[in-house]
Design an enzyme around this catalytic site. Structure first.
Site, short mmCIF file in Angstrom:
data_model
loop_
_atom_site.label_atom_id
_atom_site.label_comp_id
_atom_site.label_asym_id
_atom_site.label_seq_id
_atom_site.Cartn_x
_atom_site.Cartn_y
_atom_site.Cartn_z
N LYS A 25 60.73 44.10 32.06
CA LYS A 25 61.59 43.03 31.51
C LYS A 25 63.06 43.33 31.74
CE LYS A 25 62.99 42.96 27.02
NZ LYS A 25 64.41 42.65 26.77
N ASN A 26 63.48 44.54 31.37
CA ASN A 26 64.92 44.80 31.41
C ASN A 26 65.46 44.94 32.82
OD1 ASN A 26 65.06 44.50 28.70
ND2 ASN A 26 65.04 46.68 28.21
N ARG A 78 69.36 37.82 25.36
CA ARG A 78 70.49 38.73 25.18
C ARG A 78 71.18 39.06 26.50
NH1 ARG A 78 72.29 38.89 20.46
NH2 ARG A 78 73.66 40.39 21.45
N CYS A 89 72.59 40.60 16.46
CA CYS A 89 71.21 40.15 16.40
C CYS A 89 70.47 40.99 15.37
CB CYS A 89 70.54 40.18 17.77
SG CYS A 89 70.14 41.82 18.30
N ARG A 114 75.98 43.71 18.76
CA ARG A 114 75.77 43.89 20.20
C ARG A 114 77.05 43.51 20.94
NH1 ARG A 114 69.96 43.30 21.31
NH2 ARG A 114 70.42 44.03 23.41
N PRO A 115 78.15 44.24 20.72
CA PRO A 115 79.39 43.86 21.39
C PRO A 115 79.31 44.08 22.90
CG PRO A 115 79.66 45.95 20.24
CD PRO A 115 78.29 45.46 19.93
N ASP A 169 82.36 44.72 24.68
CA ASP A 169 83.73 45.10 25.01
C ASP A 169 83.81 45.99 26.25
OD1 ASP A 169 82.37 46.74 22.94
OD2 ASP A 169 84.02 48.11 23.33
N GLN A 170 82.79 46.84 26.48
CA GLN A 170 82.83 47.72 27.65
C GLN A 170 82.61 46.94 28.95
OE1 GLN A 170 83.69 51.10 27.19
NE2 GLN A 170 84.07 50.13 25.21
N ASP A 211 63.83 51.46 22.23
CA ASP A 211 62.84 50.37 22.29
C ASP A 211 61.43 50.83 21.95
OD1 ASP A 211 64.90 48.75 23.07
OD2 ASP A 211 64.41 48.79 25.20
N ILE A 228 71.01 54.41 18.49
CA ILE A 228 71.54 53.42 19.44
C ILE A 228 71.95 52.12 18.71
CG2 ILE A 228 71.11 52.15 21.60
CD1 ILE A 228 70.99 55.23 21.95
N ARG A 286 58.87 37.09 24.27
CA ARG A 286 60.08 37.30 25.06
C ARG A 286 59.91 38.43 26.06
NH1 ARG A 286 64.70 39.39 22.18
NH2 ARG A 286 65.00 39.93 24.34
N1 EPU Z 1 77.80 48.75 22.93
C1 EPU Z 1 79.12 48.56 22.60
N2 EPU Z 1 79.91 47.91 23.51
C2 EPU Z 1 79.44 47.45 24.69
C3 EPU Z 1 78.10 47.64 25.00
C4 EPU Z 1 77.28 48.31 24.10
O1 EPU Z 1 79.58 48.96 21.53
O2 EPU Z 1 80.24 46.86 25.45
C5 EPU Z 1 76.93 49.48 21.99
C6 EPU Z 1 75.83 48.59 21.41
O3 EPU Z 1 76.25 47.90 20.27
C7 EPU Z 1 74.74 49.57 21.14
C8 EPU Z 1 74.91 50.64 22.21
O4 EPU Z 1 76.24 50.48 22.69
O5 EPU Z 1 74.94 50.15 19.89
C9 EPU Z 1 73.96 50.55 23.38
O6 EPU Z 1 73.95 49.25 23.92
P1 EPU Z 1 73.54 48.94 25.43
O7 EPU Z 1 74.65 48.20 26.05
O8 EPU Z 1 73.06 50.18 26.09
O9 EPU Z 1 72.31 47.98 25.22
P2 EPU Z 1 72.03 46.58 25.90
O10 EPU Z 1 72.42 46.61 27.33
O11 EPU Z 1 72.57 45.51 25.02
C10 EPU Z 1 69.66 47.24 26.73
C11 EPU Z 1 68.27 46.68 26.62
C12 EPU Z 1 67.80 46.87 25.20
C13 EPU Z 1 67.78 48.36 24.88
C14 EPU Z 1 69.19 48.94 25.09
C15 EPU Z 1 69.25 50.44 24.91
C16 EPU Z 1 68.31 44.95 28.26
C17 EPU Z 1 68.30 43.50 28.55
N3 EPU Z 1 68.31 45.28 26.98
O12 EPU Z 1 70.45 46.52 25.80
O13 EPU Z 1 66.47 46.37 25.17
O14 EPU Z 1 67.41 48.56 23.55
O15 EPU Z 1 69.63 48.64 26.43
O16 EPU Z 1 68.38 51.07 25.78
O17 EPU Z 1 68.31 45.77 29.16
C18 EPU Z 1 64.57 45.42 24.17
O18 EPU Z 1 64.06 45.42 25.31
O19 EPU Z 1 63.93 45.17 23.13
C19 EPU Z 1 65.98 45.75 24.05
C20 EPU Z 1 66.67 45.49 22.94
#
Ligand code: EPU
Length: 422
Positions: free
Chosen positions: A24-25, A96, A120, A125-126, A128-129, A309, A331, A401
């Site tokens: 999925k991801n 997302r 969520c 889920r910011p 900003d990066q 996850d 996380i 999903r």
């Molecule tokens: N974060 C920030 N700023 C940013 C980006 C992230 O503060 O700009 C924080 C988030 O709030 C979180 C942490 O950094 O606390 C990690 O977030 P990350 O960006 O790694 O997660 P994501 O890209 O939003 C993906 C997966 C998630 C999985 C996470 C961690 C996808 C579509 N989603 O989310 O998958 O939990 O990485 O491995 O790839 C799921 O499949 O159920 C799922 C939630």
């Protein structure tokens, strides 16, 4: 629309073989990455899940021609007809990963408007990066009207240092950098398998991405990306893990085919520590479990640490382990809601901020429970498989999903599982 619920009568031992679906991801990153190609792309091994359906709707909304065969898992994307660079809120709120359209549209068309994702059910889920990365590449990004409004006629490579390891941020910057002039270096990059898969997909279209899978990724942008051959996405690491946990939870004997065992090391180590038996071959894993499981302690971490996850399904298994288990969720800020639901099933749990302490009980019992997100749903399925009596899970749309035909797969292994409409 009628509401659907999943009914599970627990206590059946899972036995047999099952094939894992495409990731999925990875899928939700590679589908928007197809926007970068001048020529039609063929993507294979895609899972038939709701997030992929929303990705198809998004591409079609933007004007791309998409042929999607959900049974074969094959999609052809022709992005040459895209005539819109704005993703609407209703599509974004259903998935997302819609933030990936920022990097892809900006790189290909010099502009993107994508609503900001809110929080969520697993916490904030910011992005900003992601935005910081786009700005380093020269984009003007405005976020004042609740959406990311990014513009730049020609992105230019630069050095992006991520303040934290972010999967989405790393992928989004890779997408934007793929057509930027010069080289982009991403420091403190995420190393998850889907980062490597997205990099391989970009490289298959002529981009030059090096270092994916390490914490420094270099992307040398190219003027034009051209898909040359079909690209098959990697198997789903989290579905594999969920099935491994379900096998252990039912004291079963299950072989999961078509997976990548090296992606599963963190989970495999914990299952071994609990007393289950795990045998790996090149592309399959067999999980067997006979006696009682021992309680364990783990912290969720970025790859190759224990994945957040799988924290939720794993915590269900720990509810009946002998002794006290401790889980630290590093996380996401609120990823324990499923445990509160499991208390209805007899689980003994205490939650202190990001730590959950689970005292194993000898037996869970079936109850009516509600999934609060995708992996919470998977955790409740695992709990239902272990429980005595019938568990009724509502909010099954969360499970759809991200898991392809989960109940068919579990039923083929001997689970008593079905869906009812109300
Ligand atoms: N974060 C920030 N700023 C940013 C980006 C992230 O503060 O700009 C924080 C988030 O709030 C979180 C942490 O950094 O606390 C990690 O977030 P990350 O960006 O790694 O997660 P994501 O890209 O939003 C993906 C997966 C998630 C999985 C996470 C961690 C996808 C579509 N989603 O989310 O998958 O939990 O990485 O491995 O790839 C799921 O499949 O159920 C799922 C939630």
């Amino acid at each position: 629309m009628a509401e659907e619920r999943m009914l599970i009568t627990g206590g059946q031992r899972l036995e047999g073989t099952v094939r894992v679906s495409g990731g999925k991801n990875t899928a939700v990153a590679i589908i928007p990455a197809a926007i970068l190609s001048q020529t039609p792309c063929v993507i294979e091994n895609l899972p038939n899940i709701e997030d992929v359906n929303v990705s198809v709707e998004t591409l079609r909304y933007l004007g791309a021609k998409v042929d999607w065969d959900p049974d074969a898992g094959v999609m052809q994307v022709d992005s040459s007809t895209i005539n819109c660079t704005e993703v609407p809120l209703d599509l974004c709120s259903r998935m997302r990963a819609s933030s990936y359209y920022i990097g892809a549209l900006l790189a290909r068309f010099g502009e993107a408007k994508v609503p900001l994702p809110g929080g969520c059910n697993i916490g904030r889920r910011p992005i900003d990066q992601h935005i910081k990365g786009m700005r380093v590449l020269g984009a003007q990004v405005d976020t004042t009207a609740g959406l990311v409004d990014a513009k730049c006629a020609q992105l230019t490579g630069g050095d992006v240092f991520m303040d934290m390891v972010t999967v989405g941020g790393t992928i989004n910057v890779m997408l934007a950098a793929a057509r930027a002039e010069g080289t982009t270096t991403i420091y403190n990059a995420a190393k998850e398998p889907h980062i490597v898969d997205t990099a391989n997909f970009l490289n298959s279209m002529g981009c030059k991405v090096k270092g994916a899978g390490t914490d420094v990724i270099r992307v040398r942008g190219v003027k034009e990306l051209r898909a040359r051959r079909p690209y098959a996405v990697i198997p789903d690491q989290i579905e594999t893990g969920t099935l491994m946990i379900a096998a252990a939870a039912t004291h079963g004997d299950v072989t999961i085919n078509g997976c990548i065992p090296t992606h599963m090391e963190a989970l495999t180590a914990k299952l071994l520590e609990m007393g289950a038996r795990v045998d790996e071959r090149d592309d399959s894993i067999r999980v067997r479990s006979m006696g009682a499981h021992r309680a364990v302690t783990f912290k969720t971490q970025v790859y190759p640490g224990f994945p957040t996850d799988l924290q939720q399904p794993m915590s269900a298994l720990l509810c009946t382990a002998t002794g006290t288990s401790t889980i630290v969720e590093n996380i996401f800020e609120s990823r324990f809601r499923h445990l509160m639901e499991m208390e209805r099933m007899g689980a003994r749990v205490r939650i202190f901020d990001r730590t959950a302490v689970i005292e194993g009980v000898s037996q869970l019992h079936g109850a009516a429970v509600e999934a609060s997100d995708l992996r919470a749903g998977a955790a409740l399925v695992v709990a239902g498989l272990m429980a005595q009596g019938t568990t009724e899970i509502s909010n099954t749309h969360f499970i759809d999903r991200g898991y392809e035909h989960l109940e068919d797969k579990l039923a083929s292994l001997g689970a008593k599982i079905s869906r009812v409409k109300y």
